[in-house]
Design a protein around this motif. Structure first.
Motif: not given
Length: 444
Positions: A225, A271, A269, A287, A281-282
């Protein structure tokens, strides 16, 4: 006066003496023995599924494989919505910010739990998570800092199995320590959150530091992240397996355990560094999988996988054994009854049930030795009683031992298995070509 042979007598005599007919019978018998061999593979799959169910049962009781997620800084903001040309309504949405720097350090203390004949790898660990969020940059989002509700900000983070948490995480930041509480609508779905008031540091970096005291089983993974993500993991497990889309930059594995470290930038990544709106989005599984990496606590021996691979060579072992037996009776001119072929074939099929049952108790290698030695001894003694010749039985035992030793080597090999197997088959075909020249295919 010479008695004339009837066609029936002539046919029966040819069937008894014809090498061609004997080989046809051997081929059909080999194919028929594939039926019980398939049943044995089903049995292996059933036992392997039982093992997986046991692992899941133990994991449900202890804690499952853990994935460390977060943290994410969530700041609510006011967004005006035009209702009419003259009226506007204030709605609240969220600004999501990912860490600028994310540092994770974990030490695993592992152990094996036994449930019946099955083993499950579990661990205790303390995962230290630290880093910072960069200064707010709202220019690309079209948000004014005055729209932010800074006193309602929060950290959100999660582990994949909250049951594994042994204590409530305490987050250290610029304010007095923050306590986490469950959140059922976080950016990760179910997770944890800690409220933080950012009114006094609206345009500064936001540091964070907390420790996750948790337990898990089978593996420990991490979610990439940070703009820069650094992860260090060590443990006392001597046979780890690293998985995910990112392998360690450095690793060390020995009998005392392992250590590994990753350093990743955010370029690949899946994101963005920050986004605003209702979309989280998470929560996209694909993903998340692409951004997950870590270590698996692989058990040193997976006897079911090796037993299954061994069973796939059943037709090879059975056919070569029958051909060797056939050549023995041709060379010694001592016919062996077809029923005896059936008994020998049955012994070679039962071999795999011996291998499976013993491998669950003593491991694959010792089980292979026990099953192979028992089967070779049984067939050799049987052949000795049929041919009334000890030397022929010893020779046949040697041939069987070579076959089983060759299969064992193939099972142990991975990258070279295909090449070694192909060379061995080529040599076997050459030997068969040599001996087949001297066979009278109409009579023994």
């Amino acid at each position: 006066m010479i008695e004339e042979q009837t066609p029936k007598q002539t046919t029966l005599g040819w069937l008894r003496e014809s090498a061609t007919f004997k080989l046809i019978f051997i081929g059909l018998l080999t194919l028929l023995l594939l039926i019980p061999s398939a049943f044995i593979r089903d049995l292996i799959n059933e036992r392997a599924n039982t093992q997986n169910e046991t692992i899941k049962e133990v994991s449900d009781s202890w804690s499952g494989s853990q994935i460390i997620k977060g943290p994410v800084l969530v700041i609510p903001y006011k967004k005006g919505i035009n209702m009419t040309d003259t009226a506007r309504q204030q709605a609240t949405e969220n600004l999501y910010i990912l860490p600028d720097n994310l540092h994770i350090k974990a030490g695993l203390t592992t152990q094996i739990l036994h449930r019946g004949i099955f083993d499950v790898a579990v661990y205790n660990t303390q995962v230290k998570v630290s880093g910072n969020f960069a200064k707010l940059d709202l220019s690309s989002l079209g948000i004014n800092i005055n729209q932010l509700i800074l006193n309602k900000a929060r950290f959100e983070f999660s582990v994949s199995d909250l049951k594994g948490l042994k204590s409530n995480p305490i987050i250290k930041t610029t304010q007095p320590t923050l306590s986490a509480e469950p959140s059922f609508d976080s950016v990760f779905g179910n997770g944890l959150q800690a409220a933080v008031d950012l009114s006094s540091i609206s345009n500064n970096e936001v540091p964070f530091d907390y420790t996750l005291d948790l337990k898990g089983s089978e593996g420990l993974s991490f979610l990439q992240l940070g703009k820069t993500t650094d992860v260090q993991v060590n443990g006392n497990w001597s046979s780890p397996s690293f998985d995910g889309n990112h392998l360690p930059d450095e690793r060390k594995i020995d009998t005392g355990g392992f250590s590994a470290s990753w350093r990743m930038m955010y370029y690949n990544r899946p994101f963005p560094q920050q986004w605003a709106g209702a979309e989280k989005k998470l929560d996209n599984d694909k993903k998340l999988e692409d951004a997950t990496f870590g270590v698996k606590l692989r058990l040193p021996v997976d006897q079911y996988q090796k037993t299954m691979r061994t069973s796939k060579y059943a037709i090879f072992i059975i056919l070569l054994t029958f051909i060797s037996l056939f050549l023995t009776e041709v060379i010694r001119k001592q016919p062996i009854h077809m029923f005896n072929y059936i008994l020998i074939g049955a012994a070679m099929v039962i071999y795999y049930t011996l291998l499976l049952s013993f491998s669950e108790q003593v491991g694959y290698n010792f089980a292979y030795l026990i099953a192979s030695a028992s089967t070779i001894a049984l067939i050799s003694v049987f052949i000795s009683s049929l041919l009334k010749n000890g030397k022929a039985a010893v020779l046949f035992a040697f041939i069987l031992a070579v076959f089983y030793a060759f299969i064992f080597v193939i099972i142990q090999l991975e990258d070279l298995a295909l090449m070694v197997g192909s060379i061995a088959l080529f040599i076997i075909i050459a030997i068969l070509m040599y001996f087949s020249r001297k066979i009278n295919w109409d009579k023994n």
